[in-house]
Design a protein around this motif. Structure first.
Motif, PDB file in Angstrom:
ATOM      1  N   ASN A   1      -9.407   3.883   4.238  1.00 26.97           N
ATOM      2  CA  ASN A   1      -8.205   3.089   3.926  1.00 26.97           C
ATOM      3  C   ASN A   1      -7.140   3.177   5.024  1.00 26.97           C
ATOM      4  O   ASN A   1      -6.573   2.135   5.399  1.00 26.97           O
ATOM      5  CB  ASN A   1      -7.615   3.511   2.574  1.00 26.97           C
ATOM      6  CG  ASN A   1      -8.501   3.091   1.411  1.00 26.97           C
ATOM      7  OD1 ASN A   1      -9.455   2.348   1.595  1.00 26.97           O
ATOM      8  ND2 ASN A   1      -8.197   3.573   0.217  1.00 26.97           N
TER       9      ASN A   1
ATOM     10  N   THR B   1       0.858  -1.182   0.000  1.00 32.06           N
ATOM     11  CA  THR B   1       0.000   0.000   0.000  1.00 32.06           C
ATOM     12  C   THR B   1       0.897   1.235   0.000  1.00 32.06           C
ATOM     13  O   THR B   1       2.098   1.128   0.288  1.00 32.06           O
ATOM     14  CB  THR B   1      -0.913   0.031   1.244  1.00 32.06           C
ATOM     15  OG1 THR B   1      -0.092  -0.119   2.414  1.00 32.06           O
ATOM     16  CG2 THR B   1      -1.952  -1.070   1.216  1.00 32.06           C
TER      17      THR B   1
ATOM     18  N   ASP C   1      -3.340   4.595  -1.892  1.00 33.95           N
ATOM     19  CA  ASP C   1      -4.282   4.122  -0.874  1.00 33.95           C
ATOM     20  C   ASP C   1      -4.680   5.209   0.098  1.00 33.95           C
ATOM     21  O   ASP C   1      -5.793   5.195   0.606  1.00 33.95           O
ATOM     22  CB  ASP C   1      -3.647   2.961  -0.081  1.00 33.95           C
ATOM     23  CG  ASP C   1      -3.357   1.784  -0.976  1.00 33.95           C
ATOM     24  OD1 ASP C   1      -4.304   1.048  -1.297  1.00 33.95           O
ATOM     25  OD2 ASP C   1      -2.185   1.609  -1.391  1.00 33.95           O
TER      26      ASP C   1
ATOM     27  N   GLU D   1     -12.308   7.643   1.362  1.00 33.11           N
ATOM     28  CA  GLU D   1     -11.483   6.421   1.336  1.00 33.11           C
ATOM     29  C   GLU D   1     -10.031   6.747   1.659  1.00 33.11           C
ATOM     30  O   GLU D   1      -9.374   6.063   2.439  1.00 33.11           O
ATOM     31  CB  GLU D   1     -11.560   5.763  -0.054  1.00 33.11           C
ATOM     32  CG  GLU D   1     -12.853   5.026  -0.313  1.00 33.11           C
ATOM     33  CD  GLU D   1     -12.995   4.594  -1.766  1.00 33.11           C
ATOM     34  OE1 GLU D   1     -14.089   4.114  -2.102  1.00 33.11           O
ATOM     35  OE2 GLU D   1     -12.038   4.746  -2.565  1.00 33.11           O
TER      36      GLU D   1
END
Ligand code: DOR
Ligand code: ZN
Ligand code: ZN
Length: 375
Positions: A277, A177, A223, A272
């Motif tokens: 996330n 990520t 991310d 997100e």
């Protein structure tokens, strides 16, 4: 007037400077800046003086944090060749392990393969390893994620070739990520020239082509947005040997909301990147009865009048849209109309790192908690 309600934001990359750098920032000023910027959880970096690389320093710092924070704080442990034996114990108190593969502010740096291997072998598999990796160090991190088949998180990705390599590795299914910072999304080498040392950080600001590449990957490869809030005093920044780093807690959300207004990303994507996330990647528990209220119509010019102790920002003079009006954490109003309402006290620190609460933590926020209210 409030017309938008978002979940409490999570910053996975903040420098709070405790211990040893309290003249730049401390737990109270740093978490006040976090609330003012809409963050209800921040993860603090270990490149302090001394670094958070021994159980004693980490535990003392955690105890101190519990008396001085306005929002939830998790602490990173720092990897160092001298304290490899302590890694399993450090893991009990830390949200993740930070490994510095390149030179930056502070003394933490790992440049021996054997040290990296020991870190990857000894750090618990269910806790994140975050890398400060620039240029070809990204390839080193990808290689380690592949060889050990375990999650690795790349901090502050800033260059086109880096994000493209990460995109390729993700397409191969590797468990990696990454985050980007608002300063790498909104400033370029031209701003670095204009700002002088106030525009210097690691990684350094990049070319317009690099910035464009980051934006192009915002809906796919990237991310999270992380602030890399790295305060240094104005006197230090204006000295003959200025340290790298810029503050970011109070400017990141307004900048990203302005980008939403300009249709560079959607509001759902912002949620997100700045809440869902980050929480999932670091397995942070949900914060019940927690939200932030925003006036998206408020358009204002960023000034140096901030909660961060350093008292300056490289974004001063920029006009943004979107102002945090209120922050509610676990049912308590902590910030309203520019004022911190609660006294520093124990809110929550450390529980999120215990193995039981990690297991109990939901993978993603409930639908109800990330609901947007348009009035
Ligand atoms: O510019 C930076 N400043 N980059 C880092 O990696 C560290 C940070 C700091 O701690 O000041
Ligand atoms: Zn870094
Ligand atoms: Zn950093």
């Amino acid at each position: 007037m409030t017309n938008l309600i978002l979940p409490g934001l999570v910053d996975v990359h903040t420098h709070l400077r405790v211990p040893g750098g309290e003249h730049k920032e401390d737990f109270t000023t740093g978490t006040a800046a976090a609330l003012a910027g809409g963050f209800t959880t921040i993860l603090a970096m270990p490149n302090t003086t001394p670094p958070l690389a021994t159980v004693q320093v980490l535990e003392e710092t955690r105890q101190h944090a519990q008396t001085a924070i306005y929002c939830d704080v998790g602490l990173f442990a720092g990897a160092s060749a001298a304290h490899l034996d302590q890694l399993p114990y450090l893991a009990t108190y830390a949200v993740g392990l930070k490994i510095y593969l390149n030179d930056t502010f502070g003394l933490l740096r790992v440049d021996q393969l054997a040290t990296l291997q020991a870190c990857f072998e000894r750090w618990p598999r269910d806790k994140m390893i975050a890398l400060h990796a620039e240029g070809q160090s990204i390839a080193v991190g990808i290689g380690l994620a592949a060889a050990y088949q375990r999650p690795v998180h790349f901090c502050h990705v800033s260059r086109q070739e880096e994000i493209e390599l990460i995109a390729m590795a993700k397409r191969q299914g590797l468990p990696i990520t990454c985050e980007v910072t608002p300063h790498h999304l909104f400033l370029t080498t031209a701003d670095a020239e204009r700002l002088g040392s106030l525009g210097d950080m690691r990684p350094k600001l990049a070319s317009p082509a690099d910035v464009e590449a980051l934006w192009a990957h915002l809906n796919t490869t990237i991310d999270c947005i992380a602030t890399d809030h790295a305060p240094h005093t104005l006197a230090e920044k204006q000295s003959a040997n200025p340290p790298p780093g810029v503050p970011g807690l109070e400017t990141s959300l307004p900048l990203m909301l302005t980008a939403v207004k300009e249709k560079r990303l959607t509001l759902d994507r912002l949620i997100e990147l700045m809440a869902t996330n980050p929480r999932r990647i670091y397995q942070l528990p949900a914060q019940p009865d927690t939200h932030i209220e925003i006036d998206t119509a408020a358009t204002y010019t960023i000034t140096n009048n901030l909660y961060t102790k350093c008292g300056w920002t490289p974004f001063a003079g920029m006009t943004v849209s979107g102002q945090v009006k209120r922050v509610v954490l676990r049912g308590i109003v902590l910030f309203e109309d520019g004022q911190i309402l609660a006294q520093p006290r124990l809110i929550k620190c450390g529980e999120q790192t215990s193995p039981t609460s990690l297991k109990e933590a939901p993978a993603v926020m409930g639908e109800g908690e990330k609901r947007i209210l348009a009035l």
